[in-house]
Scaffold this motif. Structure first.
Motif, PDB file in Angstrom:
ATOM      1  N   TRP B  26       0.837  -1.200   0.000  1.00 16.11           N
ATOM      2  CA  TRP B  26       0.000   0.000   0.000  1.00 16.11           C
ATOM      3  C   TRP B  26       0.871   1.248   0.000  1.00 16.11           C
ATOM      4  O   TRP B  26       1.939   1.284   0.642  1.00 16.11           O
ATOM      5  N   GLY B  70      -2.787   5.277   0.261  1.00 14.74           N
ATOM      6  CA  GLY B  70      -3.757   4.245   0.635  1.00 14.74           C
ATOM      7  C   GLY B  70      -4.055   3.254  -0.470  1.00 14.74           C
ATOM      8  O   GLY B  70      -4.591   2.184  -0.208  1.00 14.74           O
ATOM      9  N   ALA B  71      -3.726   3.610  -1.709  1.00 14.75           N
ATOM     10  CA  ALA B  71      -3.989   2.690  -2.814  1.00 14.75           C
ATOM     11  C   ALA B  71      -3.078   1.465  -2.699  1.00 14.75           C
ATOM     12  O   ALA B  71      -1.984   1.548  -2.147  1.00 14.75           O
ATOM     13  N   ASP B 101      -7.835   1.394  -5.794  1.00 13.25           N
ATOM     14  CA  ASP B 101      -7.728   2.854  -5.663  1.00 13.25           C
ATOM     15  C   ASP B 101      -8.026   3.281  -4.224  1.00 13.25           C
ATOM     16  O   ASP B 101      -8.538   2.510  -3.410  1.00 13.25           O
ATOM     17  N   SER B 102      -7.664   4.520  -3.938  1.00 13.59           N
ATOM     18  CA  SER B 102      -7.980   5.117  -2.646  1.00 13.59           C
ATOM     19  C   SER B 102      -8.396   6.555  -2.919  1.00 13.59           C
ATOM     20  O   SER B 102      -7.696   7.276  -3.628  1.00 13.59           O
ATOM     21  N   PRO B 103      -9.544   6.975  -2.397  1.00 11.91           N
ATOM     22  CA  PRO B 103     -10.053   8.303  -2.760  1.00 11.91           C
ATOM     23  C   PRO B 103      -9.300   9.423  -2.035  1.00 11.91           C
ATOM     24  O   PRO B 103      -8.546   9.183  -1.092  1.00 11.91           O
ATOM     25  N   ASN B 105     -10.382  11.501   0.003  1.00 15.79           N
ATOM     26  CA  ASN B 105     -10.767  11.669   1.413  1.00 15.79           C
ATOM     27  C   ASN B 105     -10.384  10.474   2.307  1.00 15.79           C
ATOM     28  O   ASN B 105     -10.963  10.289   3.377  1.00 15.79           O
ATOM     29  N   TYR B 106      -9.450   9.669   1.859  1.00 18.48           N
ATOM     30  CA  TYR B 106      -8.953   8.537   2.679  1.00 18.48           C
ATOM     31  C   TYR B 106      -8.521   9.065   4.045  1.00 18.48           C
ATOM     32  O   TYR B 106      -7.686   9.970   4.132  1.00 18.48           O
ATOM     33  N   PRO B 107      -9.081   8.513   5.104  1.00 22.64           N
ATOM     34  CA  PRO B 107      -8.860   9.123   6.430  1.00 22.64           C
ATOM     35  C   PRO B 107      -7.423   9.066   6.951  1.00 22.64           C
ATOM     36  O   PRO B 107      -7.035   9.892   7.764  1.00 22.64           O
ATOM     37  N   HIS B 123     -10.865   0.286  12.578  1.00 23.84           N
ATOM     38  CA  HIS B 123     -10.633  -0.689  11.513  1.00 23.84           C
ATOM     39  C   HIS B 123      -9.561  -0.204  10.534  1.00 23.84           C
ATOM     40  O   HIS B 123      -9.057  -0.978   9.732  1.00 23.84           O
ATOM     41  N   LEU B 124      -9.206   1.083  10.601  1.00 27.14           N
ATOM     42  CA  LEU B 124      -8.188   1.632   9.698  1.00 27.14           C
ATOM     43  C   LEU B 124      -6.878   1.960  10.425  1.00 27.14           C
ATOM     44  O   LEU B 124      -5.821   2.036   9.807  1.00 27.14           O
ATOM     45  N   PRO B 126      -4.839   0.255  12.209  1.00 24.40           N
ATOM     46  CA  PRO B 126      -3.656  -0.612  12.068  1.00 24.40           C
ATOM     47  C   PRO B 126      -2.788  -0.245  10.863  1.00 24.40           C
ATOM     48  O   PRO B 126      -1.688  -0.768  10.728  1.00 24.40           O
ATOM     49  N   ARG B 127      -3.270   0.655  10.011  1.00 26.42           N
ATOM     50  CA  ARG B 127      -2.452   1.064   8.867  1.00 26.42           C
ATOM     51  C   ARG B 127      -1.450   2.169   9.231  1.00 26.42           C
ATOM     52  O   ARG B 127      -0.652   2.574   8.389  1.00 26.42           O
ATOM     53  N   PHE B 131       0.175   1.935  15.305  1.00 23.80           N
ATOM     54  CA  PHE B 131      -0.587   0.706  15.549  1.00 23.80           C
ATOM     55  C   PHE B 131       0.028  -0.509  14.858  1.00 23.80           C
ATOM     56  O   PHE B 131      -0.167  -1.641  15.292  1.00 23.80           O
TER      57      PHE B 131
END
Lengths: 462, 462
Positions: B26, B70-71, B101-103, B105-107, B123-124, B126-127, B131
């Motif tokens: 990623w 994020g993609a 893809d990742s938009p 507005n990817y948090p 849920h995000l 860990p990226r 974390f």
């Protein structure tokens, strides 16, 4: 004096020859004669018991003669090699002290007990040879699983057991509450008002950590879960329990073929690890539970796993010249009789792939034929299905369409869909029921006998 | 082409120099310039990201330039050693393909996020680096625990989570039911009729596996549990969660001193294992979470653990010349301020033993003074209590008297008393909250940030 555990003693008795040691253990048998006697004792650190010889030179010889089965004792004595006898050594006692008595009516006497009786004393049955073997195998197999995944860089993730996502169907899940269930707060219509509950709404204990596991696979590539799982299923049979342990690995950038590679490698690794690290226990099960068990396990480690599509399986079954109780069908699940035939036909484990999508879960990747999906079940000789997995639908539109088709409530698991919104990728995972594995490893055919304290309908003692 | 995981690549980049490899990962950042650009990518198999260089020679150079954070991407490229630069190598891309893809507005953008915000996207998170580090330490620490106990012959036992024994006080436990809670069957007095429930009576999910664990220690000598545990406690603070994991070892023929030996050896083993097997993650936490973390952990591995009685602790505290917020008392628990002073005073971990019996549990062995019991808490510098344990009351009469005194319902756990009826012996055990350990290992000070999906009052998302 430092206590020597039997596991250590059996590993190095030769270097301890003629030395004085101290043993703490429980009495399995006591055969007292006029001037001497034999205790067999076990401390549970290994399967083989120790023979202790005591004689009338001991000041409390009479008392020792009367020590009953089940009592705990401390023995000081000398390690004496006995190369001419069946057991390679014994301990000649210089003192025997009873630590904890055991009454005449101790339930675990040295005789054959039925497994049904032993289930009724689940807190005592680990003191029998059978359950010493079974629960040691269970413990070693758990280590094997951790060892396999950790040595390959997988992340062990503790997915939550308490959940508010009821997408599996909440009638399959236990509800949990911290409310006073005798006098719960009520809504106007008389139903229980869960907004007062600890989490502010209804909550369940989960049947799977897969969805949360997928979110971690999208961050760590390779993850696995290993934890307890619950089903409310009201079925009393040999293979179902309401509480059991599950392993759910999930791998990013991994397709169906990659998934099968991992399942096969893992299973061979775990079996080999158990054969290497619980050899006495496997030998015991081979002798007393299932003749040929060890050979069956060794065969699996060396076998080639067949990969075949569900459609081709049904072709085979229909042309097998067998009169089936259940007619094989291209649209249906395959039955136990078919599984047995298949693993025998291929003389080894069989991956059945590309199942009819309508009998599989909503998150599985639908194939281009729009009739089957990239699911796989692993069938093993003598046992049937051991693992079930699939490539997941990574395409957002396809997944949403499938959820709609299958009436999955999207709102409650919108977070899950983020795994497809943000850097989604081909990914796959499988689930393996740990008890099925332990049954496969020991030859024990009832799930109640591989769980320390089984929970089944009507049974929740201890 | 076979995918190379970053963990493998970083372990052997020198032998891969100038070779073509395939990476799936990623995008963390994308710095595009006119004629070339840099991607940093991570696949989560190790903490360090990889630098990928791409240039205008690639046919889709423009598209690559636009790939967002994020993609997910697949990169083919050559491993190029860069001994003159900070990172020892990079990959020169021969192709870059966007997989998912990742938009815009990817948090999880490459900037500093507050931990509060990250909890809202559990849920995000860990990226993120933090974390990645925390959950890797959690996973490695879990393996360390299994490795410690299994290598010493302990049996890993899965004690049940569903229980009907409410001897801990059922108001502390979640009730579970398979009944329809909207329209449950009722008794004549209007209360819910649990005889229709799956187990035929009320059931709970448990807060401890100790009692069942003891029955297994009486068969295998040395056992441990490692599983989830539940409390209904309605407290919103940094150290409590309603679902957490616990390790509960139990050893037969082991007294309080033997217990402390094991606690000390285990903790040193686990910390050393984590330092050895998650060194990048500990270094990250040392830099970004708690300065001096690594030195603190190394110190503990080399430190001597003090053993001191509760009475002597209170003497010390009273004579310390400190103005305490909470006055130390011979009858009471010690407070956090006392714990901090103690570990600082002794410059290392402190076992506090022989506590007033009235503030400890009913199964702990009462000392001959009839005022204290053979309990022990382990205090560690910078954190406070990490483990709590005791020698158990093995004497049946003494135990029954104590149960009566403390209003423990004997009928429901008569099976437990069999451990004293049949070959009872001196035995001891302790409990360690796994999250406390992970907090100690990472320096993270909020339990919500060491649990993948924390459950606390009002919080049960995902």
């Amino acid at each position: 004096m430092k206590r020597t555990k039997l596991r250590e003693l059996f590993a190095q008795y030769e270097s301890l020859a003629d030395q004085e040691i101290t043993i703490c253990a429980w009495v399995k048998t006591n055969r007292a004669q006029a001037k001497f006697g034999f205790l067999t004792v076990s401390d549970g650190t290994c399967l083989t018991p120790l023979q202790v010889v005591y004689d009338e030179a001991l000041s409390n010889f009479e008392d020792i003669s009367k020590i009953r089965v089940g009592a705990s004792v401390m023995v000081n004595g000398k390690v004496v090699l006995t190369p001419e006898m069946k057991q390679p050594f014994e301990v000649h006692a210089t003192s025997v002290t009873m630590l904890g008595d055991s009454p005449e009516n101790y339930p675990i006497q040295p005789k054959r007990h039925t497994r049904e009786f032993l289930r009724s004393v689940a807190h005592l049955r680990p003191r029998t040879n059978l359950f010493q073997a079974v629960f040691r195998v269970r413990s070693v197999a758990a280590m094997a699983i951790h060892s396999y995944f950790q040595s390959r860089g997988y992340l062990y993730v503790h997915t939550p057991l308490i959940t508010s996502a009821d997408c599996e169907g909440s009638d399959q899940m236990f509800k949990i509450t911290a409310l006073d269930v005798v006098n719960p707060p009520l809504n106007k219509d008389g139903s229980i008002d869960f907004s007062d509950d600890l989490f502010g709404h209804k909550a369940y204990i989960t049947g799977s950590g897969q969805l949360q596991g997928e979110t971690f696979a999208m961050a760590f590539s390779d993850i696995y879960t290993f934890g307890p799982t619950f089903r409310t299923e009201n079925s009393n049979n040999k293979t179902h329990a309401n509480e059991f342990w599950m392993i759910e690995p999930e791998m990013a950038f991994c397709d169906l073929n990659g998934l099968m590679d991992i399942e096969e490698e893992m299973l061979k690794y775990v079996i080999k690890y158990v054969l290497d690290n619980a050899s006495d226990e496997i030998a015991f099960c081979d002798q007393f539970v299932e003749k040929g068990l060890k050979a069956r396990l060794e065969n699996l480690v060396n076998s080639k796993f067949t990969r075949i599509k569900h459609h081709d399986v049904v072709d085979l079954l229909l042309n097998a010249g067998v009169k089936w109780e259940f007619q094989p069908s291209y649209e249906d699940d395959i039955q136990h009789e078919h599984e047995v035939w298949l693993t025998s036909h291929f003389n080894g484990p069989v991956f059945v792939t590309d199942w009819p999508k309508d009998i599989k879960a909503w998150y599985m990747k639908v194939n281009p034929d729009n009739a089957t999906c990239a699911a796989v079940d692993l069938l093993v000789p003598g046992s049937g299905e051991l693992m079930g997995g699939s490539q997941r639908e990574e395409n957002m539109e396809a997944l949403e369409a499938r959820m709609k088709e299958m009436n999955i409530n999207k709102d409650k698991i919108d977070w899950y869909l983020d795994t497809r919104r943000y850097g989604g990728c081909v990914h796959s995972g499988f689930g393996m029921g740990f008890e099925r594995l332990v049954m496969y490893l020991t030859g024990v055919d009832n799930i109640r006998d591989v769980i320390p304290f089984p929970r089944t309908p009507g049974q929740c003692e201890y």
